[in-house]
Design a protein around this motif. Sequence first.
Motif, PDB file in Angstrom:
ATOM      1  N   ASP A  23      -6.126   4.462  12.131  1.00 48.22           N
ATOM      2  CA  ASP A  23      -7.467   4.008  12.367  1.00 48.22           C
ATOM      3  C   ASP A  23      -7.636   2.953  13.314  1.00 48.22           C
ATOM      4  OD1 ASP A  23      -8.107   6.061  10.623  1.00 48.22           O
ATOM      5  OD2 ASP A  23      -8.425   4.950   8.940  1.00 48.22           O
TER       6      ASP A  23
ATOM      7  N   TYR B 210       6.455   3.186  10.884  1.00 49.52           N
ATOM      8  CA  TYR B 210       5.681   4.430  11.018  1.00 49.52           C
ATOM      9  C   TYR B 210       5.685   5.060  12.128  1.00 49.52           C
ATOM     10  CZ  TYR B 210       4.362   2.715   6.444  1.00 49.52           C
ATOM     11  OH  TYR B 210       3.930   2.237   5.139  1.00 49.52           O
TER      12      TYR B 210
ATOM     13  N   GLN C 170       1.349   6.516   3.027  1.00 47.70           N
ATOM     14  CA  GLN C 170       0.399   7.470   3.667  1.00 47.70           C
ATOM     15  C   GLN C 170      -1.019   6.430   4.080  1.00 47.70           C
ATOM     16  OE1 GLN C 170       1.000  10.453   4.994  1.00 47.70           O
ATOM     17  NE2 GLN C 170      -0.869  10.096   6.265  1.00 47.70           N
ATOM     18  N   GLU C 171      -1.242   5.522   3.146  1.00 51.10           N
ATOM     19  CA  GLU C 171      -2.712   4.746   3.217  1.00 51.10           C
ATOM     20  C   GLU C 171      -2.158   3.678   4.626  1.00 51.10           C
ATOM     21  OE1 GLU C 171      -5.361   1.857   0.507  1.00 51.10           O
ATOM     22  OE2 GLU C 171      -3.696   2.913  -0.300  1.00 51.10           O
ATOM     23  N   ARG C 172      -1.152   3.133   4.101  1.00 45.52           N
ATOM     24  CA  ARG C 172      -0.699   2.259   5.402  1.00 45.52           C
ATOM     25  C   ARG C 172      -0.743   2.893   6.773  1.00 45.52           C
ATOM     26  NH1 ARG C 172      -1.317  -2.384   5.488  1.00 45.52           N
ATOM     27  NH2 ARG C 172       0.200  -3.212   3.746  1.00 45.52           N
ATOM     28  N   ARG C 173      -0.140   4.065   6.593  1.00 46.17           N
ATOM     29  CA  ARG C 173       0.112   5.040   7.952  1.00 46.17           C
ATOM     30  C   ARG C 173      -1.368   5.305   8.628  1.00 46.17           C
ATOM     31  NH1 ARG C 173       0.652  10.105  10.396  1.00 46.17           N
ATOM     32  NH2 ARG C 173       2.359  10.309  11.818  1.00 46.17           N
ATOM     33  N   ASN C 174      -2.216   5.713   7.800  1.00 48.14           N
ATOM     34  CA  ASN C 174      -3.414   5.947   8.227  1.00 48.14           C
ATOM     35  C   ASN C 174      -4.314   4.659   8.717  1.00 48.14           C
ATOM     36  OD1 ASN C 174      -3.787   8.855   8.026  1.00 48.14           O
ATOM     37  ND2 ASN C 174      -4.172   8.647   5.874  1.00 48.14           N
ATOM     38  N   GLU C 175      -3.945   3.345   8.050  1.00 48.49           N
ATOM     39  CA  GLU C 175      -4.735   2.452   8.326  1.00 48.49           C
ATOM     40  C   GLU C 175      -4.193   1.759   9.791  1.00 48.49           C
ATOM     41  OE1 GLU C 175      -5.104  -2.080   6.316  1.00 48.49           O
ATOM     42  OE2 GLU C 175      -3.187  -1.257   6.371  1.00 48.49           O
TER      43      GLU C 175
ATOM     44  N   LYS D 222       0.857  -1.153  -0.012  1.00 47.89           N
ATOM     45  CA  LYS D 222       0.104  -0.008   0.202  1.00 47.89           C
ATOM     46  C   LYS D 222       0.939   1.183   0.094  1.00 47.89           C
ATOM     47  CE  LYS D 222      -4.137  -1.651   2.402  1.00 47.89           C
ATOM     48  NZ  LYS D 222      -5.174  -1.584   3.459  1.00 47.89           N
ATOM     49  N   ASP D 223       0.434   2.287  -0.459  1.00 50.26           N
ATOM     50  CA  ASP D 223       1.014   3.722  -0.347  1.00 50.26           C
ATOM     51  C   ASP D 223       1.393   3.751   1.119  1.00 50.26           C
ATOM     52  OD1 ASP D 223       1.302   6.523  -1.733  1.00 50.26           O
ATOM     53  OD2 ASP D 223      -0.011   6.848   0.318  1.00 50.26           O
TER      54      ASP D 223
ATOM     55  N   ARG E 211      -3.871  14.688  13.120  1.00 43.63           N
ATOM     56  CA  ARG E 211      -4.684  14.666  12.275  1.00 43.63           C
ATOM     57  C   ARG E 211      -5.991  15.222  12.338  1.00 43.63           C
ATOM     58  NH1 ARG E 211      -6.167   8.517  10.089  1.00 43.63           N
ATOM     59  NH2 ARG E 211      -7.207   8.229  12.186  1.00 43.63           N
TER      60      ARG E 211
END
Length: 211
Positions: free
Chosen positions: A17, A50, A9-14, A6-7, A64
Motif C-alpha cells: 500500500d 517480503y 500478510q498484513e505487513r506485506r499489504n502495508e 504484525k501478521d 492483487r
Amino acid sequence: MARIAKDPQERRNEILDAAMELFQTKGYEHTSVSDIVKKIGVAQGTFYYYFKSKEEIASAAHERSLSARLHFVKNTVDDPDLNAVDKLRKVLLQGFPAPETDKVILEYVHDEGNSILHQKWLTAKITAFAPYLTEIVQQGIGEGVFQLDHPGEVTEFLLVGISFLFDRGVFKWSDEEIAKKYKALEKIVDSLLGGKNIISVSAFLGNTNHG
C-alpha cells in the motif's frame, strides 16, 4: 518504543500500500526502496523479507488487483438475479478493464524494456477471465440469447482481441481511433455471440485501461 509485530500478510499489504501510494505521488521511477520503508517506519531488511525488489512490488500490485477483479467477476457470475447479457456487460465494463489506481503500474509495464512482463500480465489476465466469461456465454446459450458453437474458444478470441487491440501500450491509437474501434466492437460482439445490442459503446468508452 518497540514496533508492534504484525501478521506477515498484513505487513506485506502495508508495504505494498505504501509503495503504491508513493508510485502515484512521486512516480514509479522516482520512488526508491528507501522511500517505501521510510514511509511505514521499518528497516530495509523488512522490505527485502517480503519483496526482492521494487519491480516485484509492481508484479504483486498487479496480482492483487487481478485477484480483486476476479472476486468481483465470480460474484457477478454467481448472481442468480442477472441474465447472461447483464452479466457479460458487467464483467466486460467493470471487471475486465484495469481500475484507475493501476494506471501507474500500467505506465511501468508499458515501457519498452518491460515488454516480456507486459505480455506475461496480459496472458495471465486472459487466462484467468476466460472460464468465467465462458460460463456466462453458456448461460446465454441456455437462455436462447446467444447463438454459437465453441463458446470457450469464442470467449478466448474476444478477450484476446479486446486486451491487445485496446492496449495503449501495444498500439498508440488516438482517442478518435479508439472511439471508432469501440463502435465496431458492438457489431463484432453481436456477430461472435449471435445476439443483438450486447455491448454499449458509450459505456465502453469510459473504460480504456486494459491492463
